[in-house]
Design a protein around this motif. Structure first.
Motif, PDB file in Angstrom:
ATOM      1  N   ARG A 166      -5.469   0.070  -3.888  1.00  0.00           N
ATOM      2  CA  ARG A 166      -5.992  -0.422  -5.156  1.00  0.00           C
ATOM      3  C   ARG A 166      -6.726  -1.732  -4.915  1.00  0.00           C
ATOM      4  NH1 ARG A 166      -0.990   0.210  -9.307  1.00  0.00           N
ATOM      5  NH2 ARG A 166      -2.665  -0.204 -10.818  1.00  0.00           N
ATOM      6  N   SER A 167      -7.511  -2.139  -5.852  1.00  0.00           N
ATOM      7  CA  SER A 167      -8.359  -3.316  -5.676  1.00  0.00           C
ATOM      8  C   SER A 167      -7.563  -4.606  -5.623  1.00  0.00           C
ATOM      9  CB  SER A 167      -9.394  -3.389  -6.804  1.00  0.00           C
ATOM     10  OG  SER A 167      -8.732  -3.464  -8.071  1.00  0.00           O
ATOM     11  N   ARG A 168      -6.387  -4.603  -6.217  1.00  0.00           N
ATOM     12  CA  ARG A 168      -5.547  -5.804  -6.244  1.00  0.00           C
ATOM     13  C   ARG A 168      -4.143  -5.459  -5.764  1.00  0.00           C
ATOM     14  NH1 ARG A 168      -6.964  -8.279 -12.285  1.00  0.00           N
ATOM     15  NH2 ARG A 168      -9.107  -8.970 -11.806  1.00  0.00           N
ATOM     16  N   ILE A 169      -3.353  -6.474  -5.569  1.00  0.00           N
ATOM     17  CA  ILE A 169      -1.950  -6.290  -5.202  1.00  0.00           C
ATOM     18  C   ILE A 169      -1.127  -6.379  -6.481  1.00  0.00           C
ATOM     19  CG2 ILE A 169      -0.022  -7.146  -3.833  1.00  0.00           C
ATOM     20  CD1 ILE A 169      -1.990  -8.345  -1.899  1.00  0.00           C
ATOM     21  N   PHE A 170      -0.538  -5.249  -6.859  1.00  0.00           N
ATOM     22  CA  PHE A 170       0.226  -5.179  -8.097  1.00  0.00           C
ATOM     23  C   PHE A 170       1.717  -5.179  -7.783  1.00  0.00           C
ATOM     24  CE2 PHE A 170      -3.832  -3.173  -9.260  1.00  0.00           C
ATOM     25  CZ  PHE A 170      -4.161  -3.946 -10.375  1.00  0.00           C
ATOM     26  N   LEU A 171       2.470  -5.921  -8.597  1.00  0.00           N
ATOM     27  CA  LEU A 171       3.915  -6.020  -8.432  1.00  0.00           C
ATOM     28  C   LEU A 171       4.607  -4.803  -9.032  1.00  0.00           C
ATOM     29  CD1 LEU A 171       4.314  -9.740  -9.537  1.00  0.00           C
ATOM     30  CD2 LEU A 171       4.577  -8.886  -7.200  1.00  0.00           C
ATOM     31  N   PHE A 172       5.788  -4.503  -8.526  1.00  0.00           N
ATOM     32  CA  PHE A 172       6.630  -3.524  -9.193  1.00  0.00           C
ATOM     33  C   PHE A 172       7.073  -4.094 -10.543  1.00  0.00           C
ATOM     34  CE2 PHE A 172       7.469  -1.896  -4.830  1.00  0.00           C
ATOM     35  CZ  PHE A 172       7.032  -0.600  -5.042  1.00  0.00           C
ATOM     36  N   ALA A 173       7.242  -3.205 -11.509  1.00  0.00           N
ATOM     37  CA  ALA A 173       7.663  -3.652 -12.835  1.00  0.00           C
ATOM     38  C   ALA A 173       9.092  -4.174 -12.780  1.00  0.00           C
ATOM     39  CB  ALA A 173       7.563  -2.497 -13.828  1.00  0.00           C
ATOM     40  N   GLY A 174       9.361  -5.203 -13.563  1.00  0.00           N
ATOM     41  CA  GLY A 174      10.711  -5.746 -13.612  1.00  0.00           C
ATOM     42  C   GLY A 174      10.734  -7.166 -14.116  1.00  0.00           C
ATOM     43  N   ASP A 175      11.941  -7.709 -14.243  1.00  0.00           N
ATOM     44  CA  ASP A 175      12.138  -9.085 -14.709  1.00  0.00           C
ATOM     45  C   ASP A 175      12.455 -10.045 -13.577  1.00  0.00           C
ATOM     46  OD1 ASP A 175      13.450  -7.361 -17.265  1.00  0.00           O
ATOM     47  OD2 ASP A 175      12.117  -9.018 -17.781  1.00  0.00           O
ATOM     48  N   SER A 176      12.694  -9.528 -12.393  1.00  0.00           N
ATOM     49  CA  SER A 176      13.082 -10.364 -11.268  1.00  0.00           C
ATOM     50  C   SER A 176      11.915 -11.231 -10.828  1.00  0.00           C
ATOM     51  CB  SER A 176      13.553  -9.485 -10.107  1.00  0.00           C
ATOM     52  OG  SER A 176      14.661  -8.707 -10.489  1.00  0.00           O
ATOM     53  N   PRO A 177      12.171 -12.261 -10.026  1.00  0.00           N
ATOM     54  CA  PRO A 177      11.070 -13.054  -9.460  1.00  0.00           C
ATOM     55  C   PRO A 177      10.090 -12.169  -8.694  1.00  0.00           C
ATOM     56  CG  PRO A 177      13.164 -14.147  -9.094  1.00  0.00           C
ATOM     57  CD  PRO A 177      13.488 -12.809  -9.671  1.00  0.00           C
ATOM     58  N   ALA A 178       8.841 -12.598  -8.638  1.00  0.00           N
ATOM     59  CA  ALA A 178       7.808 -11.807  -7.973  1.00  0.00           C
ATOM     60  C   ALA A 178       8.142 -11.556  -6.510  1.00  0.00           C
ATOM     61  CB  ALA A 178       6.461 -12.521  -8.101  1.00  0.00           C
ATOM     62  N   GLY A 179       8.878 -12.470  -5.894  1.00  0.00           N
ATOM     63  CA  GLY A 179       9.243 -12.285  -4.491  1.00  0.00           C
ATOM     64  C   GLY A 179      10.147 -11.104  -4.235  1.00  0.00           C
ATOM     65  N   LEU A 180      10.796 -10.596  -5.287  1.00  0.00           N
ATOM     66  CA  LEU A 180      11.655  -9.422  -5.153  1.00  0.00           C
ATOM     67  C   LEU A 180      10.955  -8.145  -5.595  1.00  0.00           C
ATOM     68  CD1 LEU A 180      15.000 -10.905  -6.526  1.00  0.00           C
ATOM     69  CD2 LEU A 180      14.414 -10.454  -4.140  1.00  0.00           C
ATOM     70  N   ARG A 181       9.686  -8.244  -6.016  1.00  0.00           N
ATOM     71  CA  ARG A 181       8.978  -7.077  -6.545  1.00  0.00           C
ATOM     72  C   ARG A 181       7.685  -6.810  -5.776  1.00  0.00           C
ATOM     73  NH1 ARG A 181       7.217  -7.668 -11.787  1.00  0.00           N
ATOM     74  NH2 ARG A 181       7.411  -9.937 -11.897  1.00  0.00           N
ATOM     75  N   LEU A 182       7.657  -7.169  -4.505  1.00  0.00           N
ATOM     76  CA  LEU A 182       6.453  -6.988  -3.700  1.00  0.00           C
ATOM     77  C   LEU A 182       6.283  -5.518  -3.314  1.00  0.00           C
ATOM     78  CD1 LEU A 182       6.830 -10.079  -1.343  1.00  0.00           C
ATOM     79  CD2 LEU A 182       5.378  -9.872  -3.365  1.00  0.00           C
TER      80      LEU A 182
END
Length: 766
Positions: free
Chosen positions: A192-208
Motif C-alpha cells: 500500500r502507499s502508506r504504512i497503516f497500523l492495525f486497528a486497536g487502542d494500544s500504543p502504535a508501537g504495539l500495532r505495527l
C-alpha cells in the motif's frame, strides 16, 4: 545472594470492585488501579532516594480470556550513583502531531542515519469502515456502556471524529550492530502507499504491520545475560555512543523488525522504545532521545520495552493482577536491606490508600489473595548460589518437602494440587519417585567439577517442578528464570518461591524472609540426605490442622536454632492467629473445648460453558475446623458434632485434637450438590462416666438470626463482630443419646460430615 519479592495490595476503600476481588482490569475500575500504581511508583522512588530514575509504561502479561493486555509501570535506576534519566517528562509545551516525525528526524541526524528511514504511520481507513458498518443504529446506547464489549465501538467512534489523513505517529526501524559498531536502520515497504497500523487502542508501537514487510528479516544480535559485566558507561559516554563505522547500503538490506515509534496522544509525545538487543544500546538510545527531546522542549512520556536486567541496574515495577496490584521489588543484598525495603513499601502503600488485608463475607481475615512471592538469586547470573553449588537447590527442595508447615502456614486460602503453588508431592503419585532419581544426580555433582554445566540443574528439575497441567510457573519452587538453555530471558539465576501469601504487617514479611535465609544457610552447611517423605493422606488429614503445623514448624525452628539462628515460636504467633483464627471456646469443670479455623484444599471442577466460553470453577464449598479438648486427663469426655463423634487424637496427657470437615454453602457448581450446608454446627461434651451431655457450643456458618450480608466488612471491628455473632457457648443437648462413632481409615483425624450423612441417611439431628 540477593532476595526480592512480589508483594500485592488491595484498595482500602473500594472493597467490592471486581478489580479488587477477581479481575486484573475491570471496566470503570482500571483507571483507579492505574492511579494507585502511579502514585505508589512515584512515592517509592522518592522514599528510596533514587537519583534520576527512568519511568516507563509498558505492556504486562496477556492471559487468555482477557480482552486487553495488562499494563506495567516501571522505575529503573543505576546502582553506581549516575542518573539514568537526564530529562523529566513532565516539562515542556503541549505536543503537536508533527512532533512525532520531528523527533525521529532529529534522532536520524544525530546518529547519522538516512532521513528516509523515518516514516509516518496512519490509522487504516479500510479497517475503520469495516468496523463502522457493523455498528448498530443506536450509537448512544453503546457509547454509554462501561463494558469491554463496547471497546471496539467506542474506538471506532473516536476515530470517526479524527482526520485520518493526518499522521500522529512515526516509526524508525533501529538496532545497534556490535560487529560494525554502528546504529543501523532500514526502509519499510508495503504494497500500500502508506504504512497503516492495525486497528486497536494500544500504543502504535504495539500495532505495527510487521507481517506486511515480506518474508525477509534481518536478525538482531541479542545479549547473553551470563556475559554481562558489572559496569556501565557514564551518561556522557552513552550520548556519544554513535558508532565508528557506517554502511551505505542500509536501504537495500532486509528490513529490521525492531522499531522505535513516536506518537502524539492527548497533547503528549509518547516515545515507544523497541525491544532491546543489549543494555548499553538501549541506554544509549534513551540518552540520544533525551538530547533530541531537550531540543524539542515538548511534553513527553516513555513507553514500550524497559532496559533489560543488568548487574548495574535496579528496577521495580507495578502491574495489575486478579484482585490486586502487584509490586515487583528490587533485590536486596542483606536481611537488613530487605526489611528496610519492605517497611518502606508497606508504609508507602498505606499512604496512597492501599492495604494488605481483606475480610471474607463471614468476617474471617484473609490476605490480599495475590501472593507475596519471594525471589532468590544473585547480582549476576553465574554468581547465583543455586548455580555455583548444585546441591543447594536439591537440599532446599528435600527440606521443604519434609516439613509441610513451610508450605501451608504462609500460604493463602487456596491450597492443594490445583492451586497457584502446589507442593511437589501434590501433583502425581509417582512424582517423588522420579524426583528422587534427579536429586541423586544433583547431590553427586561437585561445584568444582569441570564437567558441570549450569543448564544441567534446569534440565534435571524442570519437568518435576510443575503443577498438574505441566505448568512450570505454577509450582511451589519455580525455576523458569534459573538457567534455561533455550531462552536468554530465562538465564537469570533466580529461584522463585511462590507459596507465600501477603502478610498483613511488614514485620511478619521480614520474619518470613529471615526464616528462608536461615534455612538456606543451613542447607549449605548441613544438607539433608536426598530421601523424600511419602506423607500420603497425612497432607490432607493431620497437616490441615494448626496443631500439627505448629508441631512441624517447631522442628524447623529447632533445626535453625541449632545452626546458630535464634528463632522462637513467639515470632510466628501472629501467623497462626492470622491463618487460624479462633472461633470460640467453652469451659466446663476445668475442661476447655476450643474451635479454631483449619485448612481445606479447594478442587478445580469440570469444565463448563459460561457466557459463550468455557470455565473451570474452584469448589470452595467445604471448610474445615480444628477441635481441641484441654484438661481431660482421665479421658472422660467424647466430642459430638451434629450427633457424630469427632475422632480425637491424644497428643498429650491433657490434650486431644480432632478435625471436622463440613459444607459451608451450596454453590451452583459443586462436587456434592445433593448435600446441604451443615448449619449450624452443634458441638457438645458427652460425659462417659455419667452418660450425659454436660456442655456445648454452636457455630453458625451464616448469621444465626438469618441476616444475610451482601457486602464485605468495611473494617476489622465489623469483621470481628460478624465472627463473634456466629459462635454461641450456651448450647447443650437435652437428650443423652451417645454420639455415633464410625471409623474412616482415610482420614483418621477428621470427621467428614458429608460422609457421615451418606452412611447414616436416616439419622436426625438430636
Amino acid at each position: 545472594l540477593t532476595m526480592g519479592g512480589e508483594p500485592t495490595f488491595v484498595s482500602d476503600e473500594n472493597l467490592e470492585g471486581a478489580e479488587w476481588n477477581y479481575a486484573a482490569m475491570a471496566p470503570g475500575g482500571d483507571k483507579e488501579k492505574r492511579r494507585y500504581a502511579l502514585q505508589l511508583r512515584d512515592l517509592l522512588s522518592e522514599q528510596f532516594g533514587l537519583n534520576g530514575p527512568f519511568y516507563l509504561s509498558g505492556q504486562g502479561k496477556w492471559y487468555p480470556g482477557e480482552p486487553l493486555p495488562r499494563w506495567a509501570y516501571y522505575s529503573v535506576w543505576r546502582t553506581d550513583g549516575h542518573p539514568l534519566a537526564l530529562s523529566r517528562p513532565e516539562k515542556g509545551r503541549p505536543a503537536e502531531p508533527s512532533d512525532a516525525m520531528n523527533l525521529l528526524s532529529a534522532l536520524c541526524k544525530r546518529l547519522g542515519l538516512d532521513q528516509e528511514f523515518a516514516q509516518d504511520l496512519y490509522e487504516d481507513p479500510l479497517a475503520l469502515l469495516r468496523t463502522e458498518s457493523g455498528l448498530p443504529e443506536d450509537l448512544k446506547e453503546y457509547t454509554e456502556l462501561e463494558d469491554f464489549s463496547s471497546l471496539e465501538r467506542n474506538r471506532a467512534l473516536r476515530l470517526l471524529e479524527k482526520d485520518l489523513s493526518i499522521s500522529t505517529a512515526a516509526v524508525l526501524p533501529i538496532a545497534y550492530e556490535p560487529m560494525f559498531k554502528r546504529w543501523s536502520s532500514s526502509l519499510w515497504k508495503t504494497r500500500r502507499s502508506r504504512i497503516f497500523l492495525f486497528a486497536g487502542d494500544s500504543p502504535a508501537g504495539l500495532r505495527l504491520p510487521l507481517g506486511s514487510l515480506g518474508s525477509g528479516m534481518r536478525s538482531v544480535h541479542m545479549e547473553d545475560p551470563t556475559e554481562l559485566t558489572a559496569n556501565l558507561p557514564d551518561p556522557d559516554s552513552l550520548r556519544s555512543y554513535r558508532g565508528k563505522y557506517t554502511l551505505k547500503d542500509d536501504a537495500g538490506r532486509d528490513p529490521l523488525h525492531v522499531a522505535l515509534v513516536a506518537e502524539v496522544r492527548n497533547k503528549t509525545l509518547y516515545v515507544f522504545l523497541p525491544p532491546p538487543s543489549s543494555v548499553e544500546s538501549q541506554l544509549s538510545l534513551i540518552a540520544h532521545l533525551e538530547a533530541c527531546l531537550e531540543e524539542l522542549d515538548v511534553e513527553f512520556e516513555w513507553e514500550g520495552h524497559p532496559p533489560p536486567a543488568h548487574p548495574a541496574l535496579q528496577h521495580l515495577s507495578i502491574t495489575p493482577d486478579p484482585g490486586v496490584i502487584e509490586v515487583n521489588l528490587q533485590p536486596s543484598r542483606s536481611l537488613a536491606e530487605a526489611c528496610n525495603i519492605t517497611e518502606t513499601l508497606y508504609r508507602a502503600a498505606k499512604d496512597v490508600g492501599l492495604t494488605t488485608q481483606k475480610f471474607l463475607i463471614d468476617g474471617r481475615p484473609a490476605a490480599t489473595g495475590g501472593g507475596n512471592h519471594v525471589t532468590l538469586g544473585a547480582n549476576r547470573t553465574l554468581e547465583s548460589p543455586f548455580l555455583r553449588f548444585p546441591g543447594l537447590l536439591p537440599a532446599l527442595l528435600v527440606y521443604w518437602q519434609r516439613h509441610p508447615a513451610l508450605s501451608y502456614l504462609f500460604s493463602g486460602l487456596f491450597i492443594g494440587p490445583t492451586s497457584q503453588a502446589p507442593r511437589v508431592d501434590e501433583a502425581r503419585i509417582d512424582t517423588l519417585y522420579d524426583l528422587e532419581i534427579a536429586l541423586q544426580e544433583l547431590y553427586g555433582l561437585d561445584e568444582k567439577d569441570s564437567e558441570l554445566r549450569p543448564y544441567m540443574i534446569d534440565r534435571l528439575l524442570r519437568h518435576h517442578l510443575v503443577d498438574l497441567t505441566g505448568n512450570t510457573h505454577r509450582a511451589e519452587f519455580c525455576i523458569d528464570k534459573l538457567f534455561d538453555p533455550g531462552s536468554l530471558g530465562g538465564r537469570r539465576g533466580l529461584l522463585e518461591m511462590r507459596a507465600f501469601e501477603m502478610p498483613p504487617h511488614w514485620k511478619m514479611s521480614c520474619v518470613q524472609q529471615g526464616l528462608i535465609l536461615a534455612i538456606l544457610c543451613m542447607m549449605r552447611t548441613d544438607p539433608p540426605s536426598p530421601e523424600l517423605v511419602r506423607w500420603g493422606i497425612d497432607l490432607r488429614d493431620r497437616f490441615m490442622l494448626p496443631y500439627y503445623i505448629r508441631q512441624d514448624l517447631q522442628e524447623v525452628l529447632d533445626d535453625v536454632t541449632a545452626e546458630g539462628f535464634d528463632f522462637s515460636m513467639d515470632l510466628f504467633e501472629p501467623f497462626f492467629e492470622f491463618r487460624f483464627p479462633l472461633y470460640g471456646e467453652v469451659e466446663y469443670g476445668g475442661v476447655k473445648l476450643q474451635l479454631r479455623m483449619a485448612l481445606e484444599p479447594w478442587n478445580v471442577l469440570g469444565e463448563e460453558a459460561v457466557a459463550g466460553t468455557t470455565s473451570r470453577a474452584v469448589d470452595s464449598a467445604v471448610e474445615r475446623m480444628q477441635i481441641e479438648l484441654m484438661g481431660d486427663v482421665a479421658g472422660r469426655y467424647r466430642i459430638s458434632c451434629n450427633g457424630f463423634e469427632v475422632p480425637m487424637q491424644q497428643v498429650a496427657s491433657d490434650r486431644a485434637i480432632g478435625g471436622v470437615r463440613f459444607k459451608a454453602w451450596n454453590p451452583a457448581s459443586t462436587m456434592h450438590p445433593h448435600i446441604k450446608a451443615h448449619s449450624p454446627l452443634l458441638f457438645s461434651l458427652f460425659d462417659t462416666f455419667n452418660e450425659k451431655y454436660v456442655a456445648g457450643c454452636s457455630y453458625h456458618i451464616s448469621h444465626p438470626g438469618g441476616r444475610s450480608y451482601d457486602t464485605l466488612p468495611v473494617n476489622a471491628l465489623e469483621a470481628e463482630s460478624r465472627r463473634i455473632s456466629r459462635f454461641s457457648g450456651d448450647y447443650c443437648p437435652k437428650e443423652n443419646t451417645p454420639p455415633i462413632a464410625f471409623s474412616n481409615p482415610e482420614f483418621p483425624c477428621t470427621l467428614d460430615l458429608r460422609l457421615a450423612e451418606v452412611l447414616h441417611p436416616s439419622f436426625t439431628d438430636h
